[in-house]
Design a protein around this motif. Structure first.
Motif, PDB file in Angstrom:
ATOM      1  N   ALA A 293     -37.060 -10.879  50.765  1.00  0.00           N
ATOM      2  CA  ALA A 293     -37.199 -12.066  51.857  1.00  0.00           C
ATOM      3  C   ALA A 293     -36.146 -12.145  52.619  1.00  0.00           C
ATOM      4  N   ILE A 294     -35.037 -11.507  52.618  1.00  0.00           N
ATOM      5  CA  ILE A 294     -34.092 -11.832  53.610  1.00  0.00           C
ATOM      6  C   ILE A 294     -34.281 -10.438  54.406  1.00  0.00           C
ATOM      7  N   GLN A 295     -34.603  -9.215  53.854  1.00  0.00           N
ATOM      8  CA  GLN A 295     -34.606  -8.254  54.647  1.00  0.00           C
ATOM      9  C   GLN A 295     -35.871  -8.409  55.388  1.00  0.00           C
ATOM     10  N   LYS A 296     -37.096  -8.900  55.182  1.00  0.00           N
ATOM     11  CA  LYS A 296     -38.488  -9.279  55.914  1.00  0.00           C
ATOM     12  C   LYS A 296     -37.932 -10.024  57.176  1.00  0.00           C
ATOM     13  N   GLN A 297     -37.084 -11.095  56.972  1.00  0.00           N
ATOM     14  CA  GLN A 297     -36.444 -12.028  57.907  1.00  0.00           C
ATOM     15  C   GLN A 297     -35.779 -11.063  58.948  1.00  0.00           C
ATOM     16  N   ALA A 298     -35.016 -10.185  58.584  1.00  0.00           N
ATOM     17  CA  ALA A 298     -34.251  -9.494  59.510  1.00  0.00           C
ATOM     18  C   ALA A 298     -35.136  -8.597  60.367  1.00  0.00           C
ATOM     19  N   GLU A 299     -36.193  -7.827  59.798  1.00  0.00           N
ATOM     20  CA  GLU A 299     -37.149  -6.948  60.249  1.00  0.00           C
ATOM     21  C   GLU A 299     -37.726  -7.829  61.380  1.00  0.00           C
ATOM     22  N   TRP A 300     -38.308  -8.866  60.914  1.00  0.00           N
ATOM     23  CA  TRP A 300     -39.264  -9.625  61.987  1.00  0.00           C
ATOM     24  C   TRP A 300     -38.428 -10.198  63.155  1.00  0.00           C
ATOM     25  N   ALA A 301     -37.219 -10.594  62.852  1.00  0.00           N
ATOM     26  CA  ALA A 301     -36.375 -11.094  63.880  1.00  0.00           C
ATOM     27  C   ALA A 301     -36.107  -9.739  64.910  1.00  0.00           C
ATOM     28  N   SER A 302     -35.873  -8.552  64.384  1.00  0.00           N
ATOM     29  CA  SER A 302     -35.447  -7.333  65.251  1.00  0.00           C
ATOM     30  C   SER A 302     -36.810  -7.022  66.214  1.00  0.00           C
ATOM     31  N   ARG A 303     -37.906  -7.100  65.318  1.00  0.00           N
ATOM     32  CA  ARG A 303     -39.049  -6.751  66.053  1.00  0.00           C
ATOM     33  C   ARG A 303     -39.546  -7.551  67.312  1.00  0.00           C
ATOM     34  N   TYR A 304     -39.322  -8.888  67.226  1.00  0.00           N
ATOM     35  CA  TYR A 304     -39.789  -9.592  68.146  1.00  0.00           C
ATOM     36  C   TYR A 304     -38.430 -10.100  68.953  1.00  0.00           C
ATOM     37  N   GLY A 305     -37.557  -9.595  68.825  1.00  0.00           N
ATOM     38  CA  GLY A 305     -36.236  -9.733  69.642  1.00  0.00           C
ATOM     39  C   GLY A 305     -35.755 -11.304  69.668  1.00  0.00           C
ATOM     40  N   VAL A 306     -35.658 -11.875  68.448  1.00  0.00           N
ATOM     41  CA  VAL A 306     -35.339 -13.278  68.376  1.00  0.00           C
ATOM     42  C   VAL A 306     -34.051 -13.484  67.419  1.00  0.00           C
ATOM     43  N   ALA A 307     -33.228 -14.320  67.760  1.00  0.00           N
ATOM     44  CA  ALA A 307     -31.963 -14.619  67.047  1.00  0.00           C
ATOM     45  C   ALA A 307     -32.564 -15.887  65.929  1.00  0.00           C
ATOM     46  N   LEU A 308     -32.351 -15.450  64.660  1.00  0.00           N
ATOM     47  CA  LEU A 308     -33.049 -16.496  63.907  1.00  0.00           C
ATOM     48  C   LEU A 308     -32.281 -17.914  64.146  1.00  0.00           C
ATOM     49  N   THR A 309     -30.702 -17.718  64.128  1.00  0.00           N
ATOM     50  CA  THR A 309     -29.963 -18.740  64.033  1.00  0.00           C
ATOM     51  C   THR A 309     -30.126 -19.787  65.408  1.00  0.00           C
ATOM     52  N   THR A 310     -30.523 -19.085  66.565  1.00  0.00           N
ATOM     53  CA  THR A 310     -30.867 -19.861  67.678  1.00  0.00           C
ATOM     54  C   THR A 310     -32.160 -20.548  67.437  1.00  0.00           C
ATOM     55  N   LEU A 311     -33.109 -19.810  66.815  1.00  0.00           N
ATOM     56  CA  LEU A 311     -34.474 -20.430  66.502  1.00  0.00           C
ATOM     57  C   LEU A 311     -34.388 -21.547  65.633  1.00  0.00           C
ATOM     58  N   HIS A 312     -33.704 -21.358  64.484  1.00  0.00           N
ATOM     59  CA  HIS A 312     -33.477 -22.623  63.665  1.00  0.00           C
ATOM     60  C   HIS A 312     -33.028 -23.622  64.438  1.00  0.00           C
ATOM     61  N   ARG A 313     -31.868 -23.468  65.274  1.00  0.00           N
ATOM     62  CA  ARG A 313     -31.132 -24.759  65.642  1.00  0.00           C
ATOM     63  C   ARG A 313     -32.042 -25.347  66.749  1.00  0.00           C
ATOM     64  N   ALA A 314     -33.102 -24.854  67.091  1.00  0.00           N
ATOM     65  CA  ALA A 314     -33.982 -25.414  68.098  1.00  0.00           C
ATOM     66  C   ALA A 314     -35.174 -26.145  67.362  1.00  0.00           C
ATOM     67  N   LEU A 315     -35.066 -26.449  66.109  1.00  0.00           N
ATOM     68  CA  LEU A 315     -36.005 -26.970  65.250  1.00  0.00           C
ATOM     69  C   LEU A 315     -35.594 -28.597  65.052  1.00  0.00           C
ATOM     70  N   GLY A 316     -34.375 -28.812  65.312  1.00  0.00           N
ATOM     71  CA  GLY A 316     -34.273 -30.303  64.927  1.00  0.00           C
ATOM     72  C   GLY A 316     -33.720 -30.435  63.366  1.00  0.00           C
ATOM     73  N   SER A 317     -34.000 -31.649  62.737  1.00  0.00           N
ATOM     74  CA  SER A 317     -33.547 -31.709  61.533  1.00  0.00           C
ATOM     75  C   SER A 317     -34.912 -32.306  60.677  1.00  0.00           C
ATOM     76  N   GLU A 318     -35.861 -32.092  61.118  1.00  0.00           N
ATOM     77  CA  GLU A 318     -37.019 -32.726  59.897  1.00  0.00           C
ATOM     78  C   GLU A 318     -38.273 -31.675  60.023  1.00  0.00           C
TER      79      GLU A 318
END
Length: 607
Positions: free
Chosen positions: A29-54
């Protein structure tokens, strides 16, 4: 139908823990996350912070049994549009009522949201505004969500529900909202064997409840729980009585019945027997006099209509059935036939079963699973070349259909995404296929067989109510939009019981409409209290007696009409599709029904 709401204070920590948790049950699961983020040029931590808290995960009932819509709603920080979301690698982009519906990049949400939150979104679309991002497992379910927001048909604008929900503590980390009447069948079908046992035990306690809400809040080393139950028991109408029918049999079982009544033939005396399954997965074979011949575990809920076959070709019949994990075959004494059940490599999600007849005196079994994999087995349970499996991009909602023309075999598979696949016996495509149809499909095809491929016609009905006529060359001959009473109307294909005709039914809360195969409206009926969802069946006994049965599965009543819309008898208690036989000498109908824990037979004289 069912909603899970999650609240959290530290986004990055929550998503990191979610990925670590998912890794325990599905390594990678973690490897898939990293591959997905790399393919689409997205920083997952940045994306997660943009989601609010709910966030909230919700399942909504769109069509009966197989058409469940799934939504994931992510609350955004104040004024925080999702500019960090990745660009889709699909060309799909649709403007709808002020929103832009887009395809989510990659194969669904499983990499972005590992574990249960991403499950079911393998085919994913999304919309967003300044307040919320919404992901759906289809374009249609997002359109319905948009319409509900614009029409303000939500709990926020329902003052009675809003006042009631205000009793729930505002600060909670997990909240679930459940409509027991609608959600329990869906939960039962998808639960583990242990979960099904618990649901069967709890089911009698949940009768009369209209809504259940549970909330949980963690503080240091304690978890605070709050449970809120809403009952309409005092407002419920009295149980409907059986009037105008002769009750031939009424047998009560110990558990509530999950399945429709399936009619089987006793090969010894040619009598009719009834097979049912209860919420504890027990199978029962019952005579027309109410005697239980046997009871045995079914292992899991039935996924396909049981069929009788003569596996040894000696005049003795066995019952072939499918559950999520096995192909089963039992004799008339309820015993497993040798070498059955059959388990396939990925049997967790088996959904459809067909039995094509190729004319070589052999038995063949063709099954499909939730991942769009089709397997064909011969009588020795060997997987056949071309079907080990045959992969298609989308799951099937109805079994593969088989016909022969000029000594050629055609195997028709109608996929949920609206693509019609037609194969030869070896699993190769026939010319003109696959064929993309204009809309999603949860209905079986109806086939009018001709002498050749060009004059063999198939009728298809999409979830949006588009009626299509297609031939076996892959040509769409006609296309018609049926009347759509509302955005949530369900369109149901209703093949006749003798397979010689076909109708289209429309169920929309308290309204039912019936159309013929040309799209002509035959009749419509409005009901004072009938919330649906509807099961609509077409019974045809020659040209003289043609009947439509409309079963309100929530209200627990079945209504009978002729094709002019004239009522035949009064509505009777029934919570599943019925079975019916015609007694020509007596000019009577024999009706088989289930209601609660009851299996019954009614008799109705025809006018």
């Amino acid at each position: 139908m069912l909603t899970l709401r999650l609240g959290f204070s530290e986004n990055a920590l929550f998503f990191a823990n979610l990925a670590a948790f998912a890794e325990q049950f599905g390594p990678g699961a973690i490897q898939k996350q990293a591959e997905w983020a790399s393919r689409y040029g997205v920083a997952l931590t940045t994306l997660h912070r943009a989601l609010g808290s709910e966030m909230a995960l919700t399942w909504v009932e769109r069509q009966e049994e197989t058409g469940i819509g799934q939504l994931l709603l992510l609350k955004l920080p104040s004024g925080g549009r999702l500019r960090v979301f990745p660009a889709s690698d699909s060309a799909f982009r649709e403007k709808y009522a002020g929103f832009v519906i887009q395809k989510w990049p990659g194969r669904g949400l499983s990499a972005f949201l590992p574990g249960v939150l991403g499950t079911g979104f393998e085919n994913c679309y999304w919309v967003s505004n300044q307040h919320i991002a919404v992901f759906g497992n289809s374009v249609a379910v997002l359109r319905e969500w948009i319409q509900s927001q614009q029409q303000q048909k939500n709990w926020q604008n329902d003052l009675a529900r809003k006042a009631w929900m205000s009793q729930i503590p505002a600060r909670s980390h997990l909240t679930w909202v459940l409509d027991p009447n609608r959600a329990l069948p869906f939960m039962y079908e998808n639960a583990s064997e242990m979960g099904q046992t618990w649901l069967a035990m709890l089911q009698p306690l949940l009768e009369g409840l209209t809504t259940m809400v549970g909330s949980f809040r963690a503080e240091e080393d304690k978890v605070y729980a709050h449970l809120l139950l809403h009952s309409a028991r005092l407002q419920l109408a009295p149980r409907p009585q059986i009037e105008g029918y002769q009750v031939l049999m009424n047998r009560k079982l110990s558990q509530r019945i999950f399945s429709p009544p399936y009619l089987l033939q006793n090969h010894l005396d040619q009598s009719t027997e009834i097979l049912v399954q209860d919420y504890a997965n027990q199978l029962y074979l019952i005579t027309e006099k109410g005697q239980v011949l046997w009871q045995r575990p079914g292992g899991a809920p039935l996924r396909s209509t049981p069929q009788q076959i003569d596996i040894y070709r000696n005049g003795k019949l066995q019952c072939l059935y499918l559950t999520a994990d096995r192909i089963g075959l039992i004799d008339r004494l309820g015993r497993d036939v040798p070498k059955f059940p059959v388990y396939l490599p990925d049997t967790t999600y088996l959904e459809t079963l067909a039995k094509p007849e190729f004319g070589d005196q052999q038995h063949y079994f063709l099954v499909s699973n939730r991942r769009g994999r089709l397997y064909m087995l011969d009588q020795a349970r060997n997987r056949l070349p071309g079907w080990r499996p045959r992969q298609i991009p989308s799951r099937l909602d109805s079994p593969v259909q088989h016909l022969q023309l000029q000594a050629e075999d055609y195997l028709l598979a109608m996929a949920e995404n609206g693509t019609l696949h037609v194969f030869d016996r070896e699993g190769g495509y026939r010319a003109g296929f696959p064929l993309a149809l204009p809309g999603r499909m949860s209905n079986p095809l109806w086939i009018r067989k001709g002498a050749k491929a060009d004059d063999t016609e198939m009728m298809a009905l999409t979830e949006e109510g588009i009626l299509l006529k297609i031939n076996l060359l892959g040509e769409i001959l006609s296309e018609m939009q049926l009347i759509r009473p509302s955005a949530k109307a369900q369109f149901l294909a209703c093949p006749a019981s003798d397979t010689q005709d076909w109708l289209a039914g429309v169920g929309d809360k308290n309204l039912v409409q019936i159309f013929d195969a040309t799209g002509k409206l035959l009749f419509e009926q409005k009901f004072e209290q009938a919330p649906g969802p509807w099961a609509i069946q077409y019974f045809r006994f020659g040209n003289q007696h043609k009947l439509v049965a409309c079963t309100d599965k929530t209200g627990g009543l079945t209504y009978l009409y002729d094709l002019r819309g004239r009522a035949l008898g009064k509505p009777f208690p029934s919570q599943q599709p019925i079975a019916m036989q015609f007694l020509p000498e007596a000019q009577k109908l024999k009706i088989y029904r289930v209601f609660g824990t009851e299996v019954g037979i009614l008799e109705l004289p025809l006018p």
